[in-house]
Design a protein around this motif. Sequence first.
Motif, PDB file in Angstrom:
ATOM      1  N   GLU A  18       0.900  -1.028   0.021  1.00 51.39           N
ATOM      2  CA  GLU A  18      -0.033   0.167  -0.241  1.00 51.39           C
ATOM      3  C   GLU A  18       0.919   1.395   0.055  1.00 51.39           C
ATOM      4  OE1 GLU A  18      -3.068   0.004  -0.527  1.00 51.39           O
ATOM      5  OE2 GLU A  18      -3.592  -2.118  -0.091  1.00 51.39           O
ATOM      6  N   ARG A  19       1.828   1.085   0.751  1.00 55.60           N
ATOM      7  CA  ARG A  19       2.960   2.654   0.849  1.00 55.60           C
ATOM      8  C   ARG A  19       3.344   2.481  -0.604  1.00 55.60           C
ATOM      9  NH1 ARG A  19       5.299   1.407   4.953  1.00 55.60           N
ATOM     10  NH2 ARG A  19       4.258   2.964   6.456  1.00 55.60           N
ATOM     11  N   GLN A  20       3.937   1.618  -1.216  1.00 56.35           N
ATOM     12  CA  GLN A  20       4.614   1.630  -2.416  1.00 56.35           C
ATOM     13  C   GLN A  20       3.621   1.930  -3.440  1.00 56.35           C
ATOM     14  OE1 GLN A  20       4.836  -1.897  -5.278  1.00 56.35           O
ATOM     15  NE2 GLN A  20       6.907  -1.973  -4.566  1.00 56.35           N
ATOM     16  N   ARG A  21       2.305   1.575  -3.449  1.00 55.93           N
ATOM     17  CA  ARG A  21       1.471   2.041  -4.350  1.00 55.93           C
ATOM     18  C   ARG A  21       1.180   3.660  -4.251  1.00 55.93           C
ATOM     19  NH1 ARG A  21      -3.738  -2.253  -3.461  1.00 55.93           N
ATOM     20  NH2 ARG A  21      -3.235  -3.738  -5.441  1.00 55.93           N
ATOM     21  N   ARG A  22       0.968   4.103  -2.942  1.00 56.19           N
ATOM     22  CA  ARG A  22       1.101   5.612  -2.760  1.00 56.19           C
ATOM     23  C   ARG A  22       2.144   6.384  -3.430  1.00 56.19           C
ATOM     24  NH1 ARG A  22      -1.001   3.579   2.297  1.00 56.19           N
ATOM     25  NH2 ARG A  22       1.015   4.334   3.326  1.00 56.19           N
ATOM     26  N   VAL A  23       3.431   5.784  -3.271  1.00 56.17           N
ATOM     27  CA  VAL A  23       4.494   6.713  -3.632  1.00 56.17           C
ATOM     28  C   VAL A  23       4.470   6.558  -5.211  1.00 56.17           C
ATOM     29  CG1 VAL A  23       7.059   6.460  -3.806  1.00 56.17           C
ATOM     30  CG2 VAL A  23       6.021   6.357  -1.723  1.00 56.17           C
ATOM     31  N   ILE A  24       4.264   5.448  -6.174  1.00 55.91           N
ATOM     32  CA  ILE A  24       3.959   5.346  -7.308  1.00 55.91           C
ATOM     33  C   ILE A  24       3.226   6.261  -8.004  1.00 55.91           C
ATOM     34  CG2 ILE A  24       3.318   3.659  -9.058  1.00 55.91           C
ATOM     35  CD1 ILE A  24       4.710   1.363  -7.504  1.00 55.91           C
TER      36      ILE A  24
END
Length: 270
Positions: A18-24
């Motif tokens: 989820e954190r990776q998705r937000r940064v992407i």
Amino acid sequence: MRTALITVASAARREHLERQRRVIAELADDIVRVEAWLDETPPDGVAEAGTLTVLVPPGPHGLRVGEGRNRAADAAIAAGAELLVFLDVDCLPGPDLLPAYRAATRAHPDAVLCGAVTYLSSVQRPENLDDLPFLTRPHRARPALGPGETRRATDREYDLFWSLSFAVTPATWDRIGGFHPGYEGYGAEDTDLAWSARAAGVEMQWVGGADAYHQWHPVSSPPWQHLDDILRNGGTFFERWGAWPMGGWLDAFAAAGAIERRGDGWVRVR
């Protein structure tokens, strides 16, 4: 250059995903996003709008990480990707990761491209893309170059390959053959891919500026929970290449009296 960003994930890493998705999402880049789910079934609500989701259930011995990446790559290529960027679910892409990989691809279109990885501490939980450059501290075990720089890896440096962050064109991916599907659970698939690349005459390039940031999670050293995986996958690697990978872990297990060398192999004794 139509770019795919590929991640393999499981329920155990849902928070990191989820954190990776937000940064992407902050990259504001037109990419093909592919996620390979490695559990028996994806949890409810795992799919994200505009993302291709591939389900690759575990094998009898554990998660099939390499095969998950293979099938995600197939989906990305079918969607028209001209560059495949693989990013581990634990990793966040830095603001220049995609531009750096694209520039390196133009200079070295036939190479495996490897950016630097910073391991974040337990208290570092960045939520925004702009936070990441201030945290840059590349792992000392791999070369770290300046932005815009590349360097060809030596033959010995193929052993340093990490699948945490790397990029290839579809043609180079096809030349390597992707990850060998015989590895399940922890270990050896990364080194196998690197050795396959070297055997195929594919050069490996270290890429400056393509920084990724590995989110913290608990680890053990040596990784006792993965001992059986390491022995099984290490044996598969030996059958293919005539050498044992993960020598540091094997030496640590042997020193603790858990395994011993018998002939060309390693055997668990407790």
